[in-house]
Design a protein around this motif. Structure first.
Motif, short mmCIF file in Angstrom:
data_model
loop_
_atom_site.label_atom_id
_atom_site.label_comp_id
_atom_site.label_asym_id
_atom_site.label_seq_id
_atom_site.Cartn_x
_atom_site.Cartn_y
_atom_site.Cartn_z
N MET D 1 1.39 -0.59 -0.57
CA MET D 1 0.04 -0.14 -0.14
C MET D 1 0.75 0.91 -0.22
SD MET D 1 -2.88 -1.02 2.39
CE MET D 1 -3.96 -2.72 2.35
N GLN E 73 0.39 -21.56 9.87
CA GLN E 73 1.31 -20.55 9.07
C GLN E 73 0.25 -19.15 8.82
OE1 GLN E 73 2.78 -22.09 4.96
NE2 GLN E 73 3.49 -19.83 4.30
N TYR E 74 -0.66 -19.53 8.45
CA TYR E 74 -1.87 -18.39 7.49
C TYR E 74 -2.56 -18.24 9.58
CZ TYR E 74 -4.73 -15.69 4.77
OH TYR E 74 -4.82 -14.92 3.62
N LEU E 77 0.46 -15.41 10.85
CA LEU E 77 0.75 -13.93 9.91
C LEU E 77 -0.36 -13.21 9.91
CD1 LEU E 77 1.76 -12.81 7.61
CD2 LEU E 77 0.01 -13.28 6.24
N PHE E 155 -21.48 -10.14 3.13
CA PHE E 155 -20.14 -9.48 3.40
C PHE E 155 -20.38 -8.62 2.38
CE2 PHE E 155 -15.74 -7.65 4.08
CZ PHE E 155 -16.26 -6.44 4.82
N GLU E 172 -4.69 1.67 4.98
CA GLU E 172 -5.28 0.61 4.43
C GLU E 172 -5.38 -0.65 4.65
OE1 GLU E 172 -6.28 2.87 0.44
OE2 GLU E 172 -5.13 0.98 -0.29
N TRP E 176 -7.47 -4.20 5.95
CA TRP E 176 -6.90 -5.54 5.31
C TRP E 176 -7.45 -5.95 6.53
CZ3 TRP E 176 -4.78 -7.01 0.27
CH2 TRP E 176 -4.39 -8.17 0.05
N ALA E 179 -10.03 -7.44 8.50
CA ALA E 179 -11.04 -7.80 7.54
C ALA E 179 -10.89 -9.65 7.67
CB ALA E 179 -11.99 -7.52 6.70
N ALA E 183 -12.23 -12.58 8.84
CA ALA E 183 -13.35 -13.45 8.33
C ALA E 183 -12.05 -15.02 8.23
CB ALA E 183 -12.43 -13.43 7.17
N PHE F 28 -8.19 -1.54 -3.62
CA PHE F 28 -6.92 -1.50 -2.67
C PHE F 28 -5.76 -1.31 -3.51
CE2 PHE F 28 -8.60 -3.62 1.83
CZ PHE F 28 -8.94 -2.36 1.74
N ALA F 60 -5.31 -9.14 -6.24
CA ALA F 60 -5.75 -8.66 -5.99
C ALA F 60 -4.41 -9.22 -4.49
CB ALA F 60 -7.03 -8.86 -5.09
N TYR F 61 -4.43 -10.15 -4.15
CA TYR F 61 -3.64 -10.72 -2.50
C TYR F 61 -2.06 -9.84 -3.03
CZ TYR F 61 -6.98 -13.25 -0.24
OH TYR F 61 -8.19 -13.62 0.92
N ARG F 63 -0.96 -7.48 -3.59
CA ARG F 63 -0.69 -6.03 -3.34
C ARG F 63 -0.05 -5.92 -1.36
NH1 ARG F 63 -1.46 -1.00 -3.57
NH2 ARG F 63 -2.22 0.01 -1.39
N ARG F 64 -0.57 -7.44 -0.93
CA ARG F 64 0.68 -8.41 0.20
C ARG F 64 1.24 -9.43 -0.04
NH1 ARG F 64 -2.78 -6.16 5.44
NH2 ARG F 64 -0.65 -6.57 5.92
N GLU F 66 3.06 -11.90 1.59
CA GLU F 66 2.42 -12.77 2.77
C GLU F 66 1.42 -13.10 2.67
OE1 GLU F 66 4.97 -14.52 4.29
OE2 GLU F 66 6.66 -13.61 3.16
N HIS F 67 -0.09 -12.69 2.23
CA HIS F 67 -0.76 -12.99 2.10
C HIS F 67 -1.17 -13.78 0.93
CE1 HIS F 67 -2.19 -10.57 6.12
NE2 HIS F 67 -1.93 -9.96 5.74
N ARG F 69 1.03 -15.83 -0.29
CA ARG F 69 1.23 -16.81 0.37
C ARG F 69 0.51 -17.88 0.65
NH1 ARG F 69 6.14 -13.12 0.52
NH2 ARG F 69 7.24 -13.08 -1.58
N PHE F 71 -2.23 -17.79 1.67
CA PHE F 71 -3.71 -17.77 1.12
C PHE F 71 -3.31 -19.23 -0.04
CE2 PHE F 71 -7.14 -17.37 -1.97
CZ PHE F 71 -8.13 -17.25 -0.70
N MET F 191 -13.08 -11.93 1.98
CA MET F 191 -11.93 -11.09 1.86
C MET F 191 -12.57 -10.55 -0.09
SD MET F 191 -9.53 -10.76 4.14
CE MET F 191 -8.45 -10.26 3.32
N MET F 195 -12.77 -6.56 -0.61
CA MET F 195 -11.38 -6.30 -1.64
C MET F 195 -12.80 -4.95 -2.94
SD MET F 195 -8.48 -8.44 -2.04
CE MET F 195 -8.33 -9.56 -0.01
#
Lengths: 213, 213, 213, 213, 213, 213
Positions: D1, E73-74, E77, E155, E172, E176, E179, E183, F28, F60-61, F63-64, F66-67, F69, F71, F191, F195
């Motif tokens: 971001m 792992q998730y 994080l 949602f 931002e 994220w 959420a 979730a 985002f 979309a993912y 963007r981050r 670590e997320h 990976r 996910f 998610m 987004m």
């Protein structure tokens, strides 16, 4: 897990084995064309000439000709009669309400009509999944917001929401028409649920890029 | 509480001061009798001759004669046409669905019809409050149980519930008629909610012991 | 439909054949007057002298005199004690909550009380069907809006809604009283649901134009 | 971001900075002990002698002594009066209903009572979170299943569920008591929601292993 | 009631007789430590060294090591990775969502984590009962309001609610993270519901005043 | 209606004028390919090579990272890892849950995957509208019935429903997999809702009769 937990099913097997498409238009059965009164048969044949097949809703209602006539007359008034709403807008209302009521027949058949009349298969599919996240103009968003409210149990219209529709360019008759189309298809959705009405398979592809219609 | 908590309002004062009965049949206005097409006016006048007043639903729909005709034709087929359901049973379906949708016009007007046709004002009132705790025969309970299910969003009929209705003595056409009456009045309830349709005050007393009808 | 689909039932037959009015005040049974403790019997006889019959709620609770006493004492404090709310306003709260909880006994008995105390049978019937579409003064609408909120599971009052009630002329004690009446009758509705409490048939006509009360 | 997306807040900072425990027992204020009528003050002082503090529900209701008396009399009859339900069982009903209504005061205060009376802090906590997944005996599961049903809007008891309670060893009076406790606390939960009643902090630790009570 | 209504159960008897704490971490069984792959066992042993026991969620997932690894792992994080949200804020999100989903394991285990990390056992308990009535700072209220919305079926985030979070100081990425934590624990709550995951009894007292942690 | 009620909009005008397809994959923003870490970019490019485009969920993912990976690793384990469920069955679970959550991205993208893997576009569309009325084998109906239950807030599995799945031929691991796929996509749906994730337009036609894939 224990050896009992192992499963012999190969991971890439086809799914849904043994299930056939359920083809009967209605659980109550349908008459043959030559058993129908002339006016009812004429409607069915006209539709076949135009679409290449007879939509199952015609066959299902033909079981009771008086109901066929009353339903089709009201339907045609609402969906094809004079109105400030375009025919595509009216189909968008039908798809919105039918999706909220998870009506398989109406989402499929009117989803096709919306793809054809609206000339935007992507937005038609979006409305069939979730009108709220669809790519809508402010006018269409106002219309579908109201249609969705009409579809709720215990609906009563507030002055505020009618004013919003007027501000979006709808006349009083247009407001009436949004509500009438939405509410009539709540009725129609339930009749489809009564009859276990099945959509003709052709509806799935009508109005798509690869389709001739 | 503090003295600020005292209230000057005497405990036995009349309630709802300053509120008048809202008399307009529909928020969209209604035509005068002499502005109506002949056939529409004839229906209104026939009704006045029979009841002593014109039910506001006629006046409200007369605003749009084509809608008046389509609505009344379907209504009369469902409510007065041939069926294995008695007219009182059909009115009981209407009151059940309208009460669940909290439709002021329909509960009031069809509650009166049910009192008259069913000749049991107590049970009619019970159904208007809660059909589940009403004094119902097994047949009527089966009918209203199904009607209430039809009225739910996302309704689809199961084979089991249709079998229960058949076991209660209903033909396949009767099952169709229960669903059609219930679903049509879900539509009608929403149109009343659109128009803010007000019941004629006479409906409140029709069919009661002290009433001449 | 097939010949099996025909139904021998004539369309105008009376409805609900074989169903009798279920007359037991409570599924748990009720004591005879001479089995009651003196104070409980006195309340019952006073009520009969006033109304011409003993409301079934008295008989039902008389099964357990200690419960009778605790319930009636709290009830009378809330419904007849000093308050900035008129007695008719309090009955309007009871009818609102009881209608939302579809409590047959309470809607019927307190609907009658509201017709008598409020001196407006039309508005009383409206509230019994749907307080939202009833012809209400701003004050009564504010009261019933709050009462309906109290009736929801998980209710907590916001500062905003209390401020609205204060702006409508209610004192802090009045706000308390609205909530207390609404919540107490949520309790009472559930006790009626426990006992399958049946309204005395006389309640249906009390306070109507053709009635002597 | 974007850089604007970076946040200076260190990941291990304390949370909820600046929030204080909201200590007022009721949004409507409470009287001082010496402003209370003697009987009300006596109840408060007795409770303080026993627990070491005055539960805020006493202070909140003391604002209106007549309400204090009616509430406490009914409360004590239901929670301490003769019954086939043990006092711990009754507290389990209260915690079940209060948790479903997410009532902060009642879950906290009666959660403490249940830990003390039931002598099983683990099960008491389980019921406060979800009675359905708690470690319950068949008898207590039957009781709480019924209590949860009573708590639903529109509750009416079926013969079948009463028979199940009887089969679990409850008398007719016990069935009444389950419903009365559940429904009375639905009323009480809403009064707490009205007043924004705050639990005394001591309740959080009462009846836990490390506590002297 | 009739003599049959009397119940021999003494009013002060212990409650929940015969019910044992259900100790199996998962309905699918768990492996012994020496059956686990080295990396999975290492995580379990590290946790035991730190807490004094192995949280049942580790044992339950160890049944399927690949799932254990992907989940942890998730989880790590989201809960321990870099973020503008403090670890206590993240636990507050978990407790909020888990309480709305009435997940016994997650409310109990993460309630303990929140008591420890947030250093405020009262507010932690409040959030476990009803975050809406908890004593929250404006920032934490904004976070939990959004987390609760994320937890609802269907949602979608509005621009307005994201703007509110930004106004409360969240970047931002922080939005994220709120959420994602909310979730992900909706997912985790359902896995606990699948396995009938039971919280270790130690969690009930961790982080309380009388506890060494 | 009055002349003010007339509307100049011709009845056959196109609908949704002025609305454009909203093309941003995520509210985002997304990184360019050359801004991505190598492993993330490799996944994106592999997907483009296979499908002809990069699904927006990857962008979309990304963007981050670590997320991204965490996910994708969990996703691939659940959707492509060893299981007694075929890949098409897993996609049917995803479409079922996503339709109930009205997630535009997931219904569209996974609807395409189901059409391709299941080789039955009609049934895939049926599941996207209403799995309950779809033409399902008993095994697939058992799977989707459970998946839909998992998707409900407050889900806990009963022994009875697990026994039904076992009777339909699923191993314990398969039961776990149904729940894990259903619950993970409840997370993923939210998610996407965070987004405002938009489906690539190509997904609408993939796997249809007129499509090359």
């Amino acid at each position: 897990m224990s050896p009992a937990g192992t499963s012999p099913k190969p991971s890439n097997a086809p799914f849904n084995e043994g299930a056939a498409h359920h083809a009967a238009p209605s659980r109550f059965g349908v008459p043959a064309l030559d058993e129908m009164p002339d006016d009812v048969r004429a409607v069915c044949e006209e539709s076949r000439a135009k679409l290449g097949f007879i939509p199952n809703v015609f066959l299902a209602y033909a079981r009771r000709p008086e109901h066929f006539r009353a339903f089709m007359q009201y339907h045609d008034l609402l969906m094809k009669g004079p109105s400030g709403l375009s025919r595509a807008e009216r189909e968008a209302i039908v798809v919105t309400v039918s999706a909220e009521n998870t009506c398989l027949y109406c989402v499929t058949a009117h989803g096709a009509a919306l793809r054809i009349l609206g000339k935007d298969a992507v937005v038609a599919d979006q409305i069939a999944t979730n009108w709220r996240t669809a790519d809508l103009s402010p006018r269409l968003r106002a219309i579908l917001t109201f249609a969705s409210h009409v579809n709720e149990p215990g609906f009563t219209a507030s002055e505020e929401e009618i004013a919003k529709l007027r501000a979006a360019g709808l006349s009083e008759q247009d407001v009436w028409d949004v509500a009438a189309v939405a509410a009539f298809f709540g009725f129609s959705n339930r009749m489809a649920g009564l009859m276990d009405m099945r959509p003709n398979p052709q509806f799935h592809e009508l109005g798509r890029p690869g389709s001739s219609r």
